[in-house]
Write a protein that holds these residues in place. Structure first.
Motif, mmCIF file in Angstrom:
data_model
loop_
_atom_site.group_PDB
_atom_site.id
_atom_site.type_symbol
_atom_site.label_atom_id
_atom_site.label_comp_id
_atom_site.label_asym_id
_atom_site.label_seq_id
_atom_site.Cartn_x
_atom_site.Cartn_y
_atom_site.Cartn_z
ATOM 1 N N VAL B 139 -13.892 10.095 17.526
ATOM 2 C CA VAL B 139 -15.296 10.453 17.780
ATOM 3 C C VAL B 139 -16.224 9.563 16.965
ATOM 4 N N LYS B 140 -15.835 9.304 15.730
ATOM 5 C CA LYS B 140 -16.648 8.417 14.894
ATOM 6 C C LYS B 140 -15.929 7.086 14.761
ATOM 7 N N GLN B 141 -15.707 6.439 15.880
ATOM 8 C CA GLN B 141 -14.956 5.191 15.870
ATOM 9 C C GLN B 141 -15.667 4.139 15.028
ATOM 10 N N TYR B 142 -14.900 3.415 14.224
ATOM 11 C CA TYR B 142 -15.383 2.349 13.340
ATOM 12 C C TYR B 142 -16.230 2.858 12.189
ATOM 13 N N SER B 143 -16.293 4.179 11.971
ATOM 14 C CA SER B 143 -16.993 4.676 10.784
ATOM 15 C C SER B 143 -16.090 4.448 9.581
ATOM 16 N N TRP B 144 -16.602 4.721 8.376
ATOM 17 C CA TRP B 144 -15.743 4.513 7.204
ATOM 18 C C TRP B 144 -14.549 5.454 7.253
ATOM 19 N N PHE B 145 -14.744 6.665 7.817
ATOM 20 C CA PHE B 145 -13.621 7.605 7.933
ATOM 21 C C PHE B 145 -12.516 7.017 8.804
ATOM 22 N N ASP B 146 -12.940 6.430 9.929
ATOM 23 C CA ASP B 146 -11.975 5.820 10.839
ATOM 24 C C ASP B 146 -11.253 4.657 10.158
ATOM 25 N N GLN B 147 -12.019 3.844 9.441
ATOM 26 C CA GLN B 147 -11.410 2.691 8.755
ATOM 27 C C GLN B 147 -10.390 3.153 7.712
ATOM 28 N N MET B 148 -10.770 4.193 6.959
ATOM 29 C CA MET B 148 -9.846 4.745 5.968
ATOM 30 C C MET B 148 -8.594 5.282 6.666
ATOM 31 N N GLY B 149 -8.810 6.041 7.738
ATOM 32 C CA GLY B 149 -7.687 6.614 8.483
ATOM 33 C C GLY B 149 -6.751 5.531 8.970
ATOM 34 N N THR B 150 -7.334 4.455 9.506
ATOM 35 C CA THR B 150 -6.523 3.345 9.998
ATOM 36 C C THR B 150 -5.713 2.736 8.859
ATOM 37 N N PHE B 151 -6.378 2.561 7.717
ATOM 38 C CA PHE B 151 -5.724 1.937 6.572
ATOM 39 C C PHE B 151 -4.551 2.793 6.090
ATOM 40 N N ILE B 152 -4.820 4.100 5.925
ATOM 41 C CA ILE B 152 -3.768 4.985 5.428
ATOM 42 C C ILE B 152 -2.625 5.088 6.445
ATOM 43 N N SER B 153 -2.973 5.108 7.728
ATOM 44 C CA SER B 153 -1.932 5.143 8.752
ATOM 45 C C SER B 153 -1.055 3.905 8.668
ATOM 46 N N MET B 154 -1.686 2.762 8.469
ATOM 47 C CA MET B 154 -0.937 1.514 8.348
ATOM 48 C C MET B 154 0.061 1.617 7.206
ATOM 49 N N ILE B 155 -0.408 2.164 6.073
ATOM 50 C CA ILE B 155 0.486 2.306 4.925
ATOM 51 C C ILE B 155 1.621 3.264 5.271
ATOM 52 N N GLY B 156 1.254 4.440 5.808
ATOM 53 C CA GLY B 156 2.260 5.436 6.128
ATOM 54 C C GLY B 156 3.280 4.915 7.119
ATOM 55 N N PHE B 157 2.802 4.061 7.994
ATOM 56 C CA PHE B 157 3.610 3.516 9.059
ATOM 57 C C PHE B 157 4.567 2.446 8.545
ATOM 58 N N SER B 158 4.036 1.586 7.684
ATOM 59 C CA SER B 158 4.768 0.361 7.374
ATOM 60 C C SER B 158 5.528 0.425 6.057
ATOM 61 N N VAL B 159 5.134 1.318 5.144
ATOM 62 C CA VAL B 159 5.885 1.396 3.894
ATOM 63 C C VAL B 159 7.015 2.393 4.102
ATOM 64 N N PRO B 160 8.268 1.970 3.895
ATOM 65 C CA PRO B 160 9.389 2.872 4.176
ATOM 66 C C PRO B 160 9.434 4.053 3.215
ATOM 67 N N THR B 161 10.047 5.156 3.674
ATOM 68 C CA THR B 161 10.057 6.366 2.852
ATOM 69 C C THR B 161 10.894 6.187 1.589
ATOM 70 N N PHE B 162 11.881 5.294 1.605
ATOM 71 C CA PHE B 162 12.653 5.121 0.368
ATOM 72 C C PHE B 162 11.823 4.447 -0.708
ATOM 73 N N PHE B 163 10.757 3.755 -0.286
ATOM 74 C CA PHE B 163 9.851 3.192 -1.286
ATOM 75 C C PHE B 163 8.844 4.236 -1.751
ATOM 76 N N THR B 164 8.141 4.866 -0.803
ATOM 77 C CA THR B 164 7.146 5.872 -1.213
ATOM 78 C C THR B 164 7.821 6.995 -1.981
ATOM 79 N N GLY B 165 9.043 7.377 -1.560
ATOM 80 C CA GLY B 165 9.749 8.452 -2.240
ATOM 81 C C GLY B 165 10.016 8.120 -3.693
ATOM 82 N N VAL B 166 10.570 6.945 -3.928
ATOM 83 C CA VAL B 166 10.884 6.541 -5.301
ATOM 84 C C VAL B 166 9.603 6.390 -6.111
#
Lengths: 328, 335
Positions: B139-166
């Motif tokens: 709904v608020k495409q390209y707002s700072w919330f969207d940008q943050m969401g995209t950034f965090i999703s990228m991290i959640g997506f691309s950093v493996p759980t064995f790294f975030t877990g440790v």
């Protein structure tokens, strides 16, 4: 149209600009028109001439950004719609101004029943309860000529044909007895027999309900059949405005004349080839400083490049924005 | 719809039988040896005797048919017997783990609660945070919330759980000492204090997995909302004078959820499969860990049974997703 009746809608000097990455698009430039109660105003023009954008600007249906209304007034019932808040506009939309859109196949929500979608404006604007809204919805479907209305309320849009869906759209637009119905190319997506049925329906509804109608189309044949008055738009401006008979008998603007020439005639010898209008519509990157039609105009002269012709009006209510005199 | 469901359910039977055979075949072709982990001092002829006692001297097809009999006949009968319905001889052979010599189904029953609590909870949490994030981002495409969401999703997506877990263990267990790094299965929740302990030991694995799940689902939700926001029916809804909230949360959301719910349903079997890596990192002795240990020990009955149960769940949730699709979208009819 009874001359001199107070207009229900009076738009003056409307300017709408879209801001895009590659610059501004001046989609509507100083458009002025009025609409009398009960009148049917036809709006014609080619794609991109600003017909739809003009009407959508009035009732705040354009997404902003990118659209921005830069100026003008739109008096509806004594109040300027362009100065209203979104909430005030929302109360007018769907209750006092109804809308019918071009493509009935996509204009209804596929996952809700027709009854639900028809009852929504009734419940929002007229505070009806479910039973009242349902009763009114049945009435409305009957009004627009859908047989077995009560049962069909529970059907989904995909269970209706295109023509029937457009009837549903009209029923939704008429739900709260609007004073104005804006129909944005409502028959363009329909085949010709269905188109004729819808036109007949609108004619009939107009007699019964007496609302004013703005009919946007690029089909001059449709306009000739139903309109009281015609407004011709080109390049985001109104170039000619006249009662329907006057316009077809005596078109003054070279663009209108060219448009009429692109239609095949039914009487007399058939021309070898249909005439076309050469060239491209103007780019709308800046405010117009010259006549927008000049590049494609057969009668253009030096003054047309220097200034944008203002609207001239004669006694018969025929307005035209052109320097050229057809008789000279 | 009922017809469709029954037809599909019947069709799953040959599918699953075929899957079970393929799993068995692949396991048999793998060069694993259940005696491989035994001390080297055990002489080869004794090893051969051990293999014989496990039934490994039989041809593959015989072993497969025996497993089928144990799993499809004996185990259900045994289950019925536990409920007090006795059919046939109660002393029938169940699917027995090579490693522990206890029935595989009992092992699974022991491991299931941990996996459902930790992995299941992370899926629920992931979905619950992903949906609002996806909706607001669209709904608020390209707002700072969207940008943050995209950034965090990228991290959640691309950093493996064995790294975030440790990483979480280092930060929250080692440095801050807030959460235990090892999941204690023996903890019995019977008071507020133990409930607090349970929540604390679940916090990190749930968070790590929820981040991963939410990253995927929020992107789906966002894309689906964006698809629908530009549809003509949204303009119609606005032209009817509906509140923006109604337009978004009734008209747009209802349409956008159709593909998202399908994706969520298809993801559920992975919950039962256990997050193998995350369970290892946090020492949660769930199904994922059971599977890993069984693979390492060449415990064919356990691996076979577990993998087959995962296959059943996948087939089942595919069917559920199809049925949900039919319920949510009135245009789809299966009859």
């Amino acid at each position: 149209m009874p001359e001199g009746a107070a207009p229900i809608l009076d738009v003056s000097d409307l300017k709408t600009v879209f801001t895009t990455r590659s610059g501004e698009i001046h989609a509507v430039n100083a458009v002025s028109f009025d609409l009398a109660p009960g009148e049917l105003l036809g709006v014609v023009g080619e794609s991109g001439s600003g017909k739809s954008v003009t009407m959508m600007s009035l009732i705040g249906l354009l997404p902003s950004p990118p659209a921005e209304i830069r100026g003008g007034r739109a008096m509806f019932d004594g109040r300027d719609m362009l100065a209203m808040t979104q909430d005030e506009l929302r109360e007018i939309r769907g209750s006092r101004i109804g809308f019918v859109f071009q493509d009935p196949m996509t204009s209804l929500n596929p996952v809700f029943t027709v009854g639900f979608q028809l009852m929504e404006p009734l419940r929002v604007h007229m505070n009806m309860n479910k039973a009242q809204a349902r009763a009114r919805a049945v009435e409305l479907l009957e009004l627009v000529g859908i047989p077995d209305a009560a049962a069909r309320l529970n059907n989904y849009p995909h269970q209706f044909s295109g023509g029937m869906r457009q009837r549903v759209m009209i029923a939704i637009a008429l739900a709260c007895d609007p004073q104005i119905l804006i129909a944005d190319e409502p028959t363009t997506a329909l085949d010709v027999t269905i188109q004729a049925q819808i036109l007949e329906l609108v004619r009939e509804l107009r007699q019964k309900l007496g609302m004013a109608i703005i009919w946007i189309t690029h089909d001059l044949g449709v306009i000739a059949g139903i309109a009281d008055r015609v407004m011709v738009m080109y390049g985001g401006q109104v170039v000619e405005q006249a009662p329907v008979k006057e316009l077809f008998r005596n078109p003054l603007h070279p663009y209108t004349r060219a448009l009429l020439e692109t239609l095949p005639g039914f009487v007399g010898d058939r021309a070898q080839r249909l005439r076309t209008i050469e060239g491209q519509p103007p780019s709308l990157r800046a405010q117009p400083t010259s006549c927008p039609f000049r590049a494609r105009c057969r009668h253009a002269f030096e003054r047309c490049a220097r200034e944008n012709p203002p609207m001239r009006r004669d006694a018969g209510g025929h307005h035209v924005a052109c320097f050229w005199e057809p008789d000279s | 719809m009922l017809n469709f469901t029954i037809r599909r359910l019947l069709f799953t039977i040959p599918t699953l039988l075929f899957i079970s055979f393929v799993i068995f075949f692949i396991l048999d072709a793998a060069p694993s040896d259940p005696t491989g982990n035994l001390p080297l001092t055990i002489p080869p002829d004794v090893r051969e005797k051990i293999r014989e006692s496990l039934g490994l001297d039989q041809p593959m097809i015989i072993r497969y048919l025996l497993w089928c009999k144990q799993f499809f006949v004996n185990e259900p009968l045994n289950l019925l017997a536990q409920w007090g319905i006795n059919i046939g001889d109660p002393d029938r052979l169940r699917v027995i783990s090579f490693q522990t010599r206890s029935p595989v189904v009992d092992l699974i029953a022991q491991r299931m609660p941990q996996t459902l609590w930790v992995v299941g909870m992370s899926y629920v949490v992931g979905v619950l945070i992903a949906l609002p994030i996806g909706i607001i981002s669209a709904v608020k495409q390209y707002s700072w919330f969207d940008q943050m969401g995209t950034f965090i999703s990228m991290i959640g997506f691309s950093v493996p759980t064995f790294f975030t877990g440790v990483l979480m263990i280092v930060i929250f267990s080692v440095w801050l000492g807030w959460f235990p790094s090892i999941y204690d299965t023996t903890l019995v929740v019977d008071s507020w204090r133990t409930l607090g302990l349970q929540i604390r030991q679940m916090a990190m694995p749930v968070f790590v997995l929820a981040l991963f799940n939410a990253a995927q689902i929020s992107r789906f939700m966002r894309a689906s909302m964006l698809d629908n926001l530009n549809q003509d029916y949204v303009r119609t809804a606005r032209a009817k004078g509906l509140r923006e909230r109604t337009v978004l949360l009734v008209h747009v959301l209802r349409n956008s959820l159709i593909p998202v719910i399908t994706v969520i349903a298809l993801g559920v079997p992975q919950v039962f499969g256990g997050a193998i890596i995350t369970e290892q990192v946090f020492k949660v002795n769930g199904l994922g860990q059971l599977l890993i240990i069984a693979i390492q020990g060449g415990d064919i009955p356990t691996v076979q049974t577990l993998t087959f149960i995962f296959a059943v769940l996948i087939v089942l949730f595919n069917l559920i997703a199809d049925i949900l699709y039919g319920i949510l979208d009135p245009r789809i009819r299966y009859d």
